[in-house]
Write a protein that holds these residues in place. Sequence first.
Motif, PDB file in Angstrom:
ATOM      1  N   MET A  69       2.100   1.908  -3.056  1.00  0.00           N
ATOM      2  CA  MET A  69       2.199   1.796  -1.597  1.00  0.00           C
ATOM      3  C   MET A  69       0.858   1.323  -1.014  1.00  0.00           C
ATOM      4  O   MET A  69      -0.194   1.586  -1.578  1.00  0.00           O
ATOM      5  CB  MET A  69       2.565   3.159  -1.018  1.00  0.00           C
ATOM      6  CG  MET A  69       3.542   3.073   0.161  1.00  0.00           C
ATOM      7  SD  MET A  69       4.008   4.718   0.746  1.00  0.00           S
ATOM      8  CE  MET A  69       5.131   5.244  -0.553  1.00  0.00           C
ATOM      9  N   ALA A 104      -0.301  12.232  -1.127  1.00  0.00           N
ATOM     10  CA  ALA A 104       0.194  11.338  -0.073  1.00  0.00           C
ATOM     11  C   ALA A 104       0.945  10.127  -0.630  1.00  0.00           C
ATOM     12  O   ALA A 104       1.708   9.486   0.086  1.00  0.00           O
ATOM     13  CB  ALA A 104      -0.972  10.860   0.792  1.00  0.00           C
ATOM     14  N   GLY A 105       0.722   9.839  -1.901  1.00  0.00           N
ATOM     15  CA  GLY A 105       1.400   8.683  -2.496  1.00  0.00           C
ATOM     16  C   GLY A 105       0.738   7.359  -2.137  1.00  0.00           C
ATOM     17  O   GLY A 105       1.295   6.300  -2.380  1.00  0.00           O
ATOM     18  N   ARG A 106      -0.435   7.414  -1.531  1.00  0.00           N
ATOM     19  CA  ARG A 106      -1.168   6.183  -1.197  1.00  0.00           C
ATOM     20  C   ARG A 106      -2.639   6.529  -0.987  1.00  0.00           C
ATOM     21  O   ARG A 106      -2.979   7.678  -0.740  1.00  0.00           O
ATOM     22  CB  ARG A 106      -0.586   5.551   0.055  1.00  0.00           C
ATOM     23  CG  ARG A 106      -0.757   6.430   1.266  1.00  0.00           C
ATOM     24  CD  ARG A 106      -0.162   5.779   2.498  1.00  0.00           C
ATOM     25  NE  ARG A 106       1.269   5.964   2.546  1.00  0.00           N
ATOM     26  CZ  ARG A 106       2.074   5.339   3.392  1.00  0.00           C
ATOM     27  NH1 ARG A 106       1.595   4.442   4.222  1.00  0.00           N
ATOM     28  NH2 ARG A 106       3.362   5.584   3.411  1.00  0.00           N
ATOM     29  N   ARG A 139       2.473   9.700   6.473  1.00  0.00           N
ATOM     30  CA  ARG A 139       3.866   9.871   6.031  1.00  0.00           C
ATOM     31  C   ARG A 139       4.856   9.448   7.100  1.00  0.00           C
ATOM     32  O   ARG A 139       5.956   9.016   6.802  1.00  0.00           O
ATOM     33  CB  ARG A 139       4.116  11.343   5.696  1.00  0.00           C
ATOM     34  CG  ARG A 139       3.492  11.749   4.390  1.00  0.00           C
ATOM     35  CD  ARG A 139       4.211  12.960   3.793  1.00  0.00           C
ATOM     36  NE  ARG A 139       3.689  13.174   2.458  1.00  0.00           N
ATOM     37  CZ  ARG A 139       2.899  14.189   2.111  1.00  0.00           C
ATOM     38  NH1 ARG A 139       2.591  15.117   2.991  1.00  0.00           N
ATOM     39  NH2 ARG A 139       2.468  14.286   0.876  1.00  0.00           N
TER      40      ARG A 139
END
Lengths: 438, 438
Positions: free
Chosen positions: A1, A33-35, A320
């Motif tokens: 991402m 957070a995935g990023r 998010r």
Amino acid sequence: MEPVNIGLLGLGTVGGGTVTVLTRNAAEIARRAGRDIRIAHAAARAYDQERISGIEAIGRITDDAFAVVDDPKVDIVIELIGGYSPARELVLRAIDNGKHVVTANKALIALHGNEIFAAAQEKGVTVAFEAAVAGGIPIIKALREGLAANHIEWIAGIINGTGNYILTEMRDKGRDFGDVLAEAQALGYAEADPTFDVEGIDAAHKLTILGSLAFGIPLQFDKTFTEGISRIEPQDVAFAAELGYRIKHLGITRRTDAGIEMRVHPTLIPHRRLIANVDGVMNAVLVKGDAVGPTLYYGAGAGALPTASAVVADVVDVARALTTDPTNRVPHLAFQPDEITDTPVLPIDEVETAYYLRLTALDRPGVMAGIAGILGEEGISIEAIKQKEPAPGETHVPLIMLSHRVKEARMNRALARIEALEAVSGEIVRIRMEGLDG
Amino acid sequence: MEPVNIGLLGLGTVGGGTVTVLTRNAAEIARRAGRDIRIAHAAARAYDQERISGIEAIGRITDDAFAVVDDPKVDIVIELIGGYSPARELVLRAIDNGKHVVTANKALIALHGNEIFAAAQEKGVTVAFEAAVAGGIPIIKALREGLAANHIEWIAGIINGTGNYILTEMRDKGRDFGDVLAEAQALGYAEADPTFDVEGIDAAHKLTILGSLAFGIPLQFDKTFTEGISRIEPQDVAFAAELGYRIKHLGITRRTDAGIEMRVHPTLIPHRRLIANVDGVMNAVLVKGDAVGPTLYYGAGAGALPTASAVVADVVDVARALTTDPTNRVPHLAFQPDEITDTPVLPIDEVETAYYLRLTALDRPGVMAGIAGILGEEGISIEAIKQKEPAPGETHVPLIMLSHRVKEARMNRALARIEALEAVSGEIVRIRMEGLDG
């Protein structure tokens, strides 16, 4: 991402802490957070630019804060300048530019939050402010989300660490207010001008925010009653302890049938309550919900890293929500904007509390009867009386009374009449009391 | 906005509480969530169907739980049946039907969470479980979101109310374990079979979940060390108090260089720590993050309405996320699924703690030297020793020692050697100690 690009305004204490947390914990935050979160652009005074560590992690640095909020690369602006101006203008311009904002600025939110949230609402962006209340404690998240099922009944919080440190020292060591304050200033715990902290203004900013979140009312700092701790004397701390109480500087907001109470003042609370045992610079917020009962949230209410913890948590939250339909986001003041109601805030005269009273009275038969007579006529019942022995050679004795709950206006009337008695000397000390039990 | 349709499985204590909260606070919840939440379909045993109040708010009621999870009208399934089966099958079928799930089932999550979250991930739905740990306290939200900026160092929690009630009564009234337990059972605070509560299994379910959320590891209930409170004696409670400690049944998870500790056991903690003052059936979780420092979350850990508070908060959360891109939602275990790591969980032998030791030893010169010699040989240093006076006519005395931190295996070796001494009678009582200060 895609990474999230931050525009950071201010590299002072909290700004520096935010850089530290974002760099030191970058990998762990990204795992959550995935990023990646990166500081694309920061604005700081020359002085701060020189002393900041971790500056190599910042994409670009300037002394022009408006250049940061106008930078098209920036997704989220973090405002850590403090104060009203230019913080307000910067935040409004960031919103106008379609950017989300994270701020730790309690004064700004308490005084200009209604305007700021309306602007954000219109632009479909979020203004997050977890760090504005109780530093690192995620109390705003708890109120807006964790307790969303509840009808909140009241909140009582120790939300100023400097004040709590002073009261803790006074209790533990029998020291007096001015003495502890001077030391706290020397140690850097208290500001050179301690008014905001010890007179309760800082706490009132935070309480204003908590009250709105709890009860769905607009932010109304000007209606929050504020009384400081500078007049608390060591003898009152000691008498309170003898009676099983501790004195804490609390922010209290409560829903009553007549309206909403919003008040910051020294308060006697039973020493067995968990919040009575929150000492030193620590903060704690006690929330009573109808379903959950009492819950308490405790932690550091200030400091570079604890405040940065809240700032960065907000950044992760906002990141998010970047792809969320704005109507599905958590509303700024916990309630949907069109569901904010104008429930009145009660003037302090209308607030009902119990009281600790300390009089200095002539040690002579009949005096107590005169005082009791006035209280009786005003409909005030007394729960406990404690008369101290007169010091050698003294004609007057301290007389301590604990009252049942009564409206402030009525207590004021009674105290004015008692102070007018010839046998009573000087002003009556009056400290409000709360049981915090339901 | 369209109402959210709930399928509710189970109308026992928590199910009934959930109906109460959703009906009583319907208006206030809708003011926050921006939409109505209605129970479209519920499954309950005939017995519960008859006694539930607020049943008129439920669209349709059945005794077939699978009919609810298969109902195409249902958006979110709330699982409040408890136990492993058919709860697991129902949750998996709900997921397979593309529905979001909210559950209070700690045993299910601790044992089958990995499977359930993987299934949910694949289907792009959310399984929320705030109510599974510490009842109404929003601790899962705090860990996953509020503290997202932190490198979590350790967590210590009082996460079983029954156990805490028993230990509080033992301390306050000097009563013994069996006596308090029998009373708690009579009052309905403890189950007829108290094993889950007093032996720490329930706490271990919750700790397993907290450990995964804190450290980004898979759920591993079978690796969580569990020791109950049934062997705590009133004299140990009293000796601990004399030394400035309280005994609490804690769930502790800690990150160390060697791996992650996951352990539930009675623990001596300094009485001035806030968590040492959490009494009765209340729960509290203390979390140490590198940025925020220590934070504590306190409230009711069980009960119909507190648990329902968490269930309904999850429903509001999930409802808000209905339109979110699944990759932007908060991950089930706080870390992105592909960022869950296999950091090893340490066997209890490898865990390092301080110890409270109580020996019964012959009151004779040289005995202490023999004991001290063994401890020295095993490299265990002693912080404090307290020898009690022998009771009249007694040849043996209780000897209390507090050790510094040492690996469990080493302490076990030393204690086996000391127990073998002729002058030492019976088994040595050993209770782990934690400072909880950093």
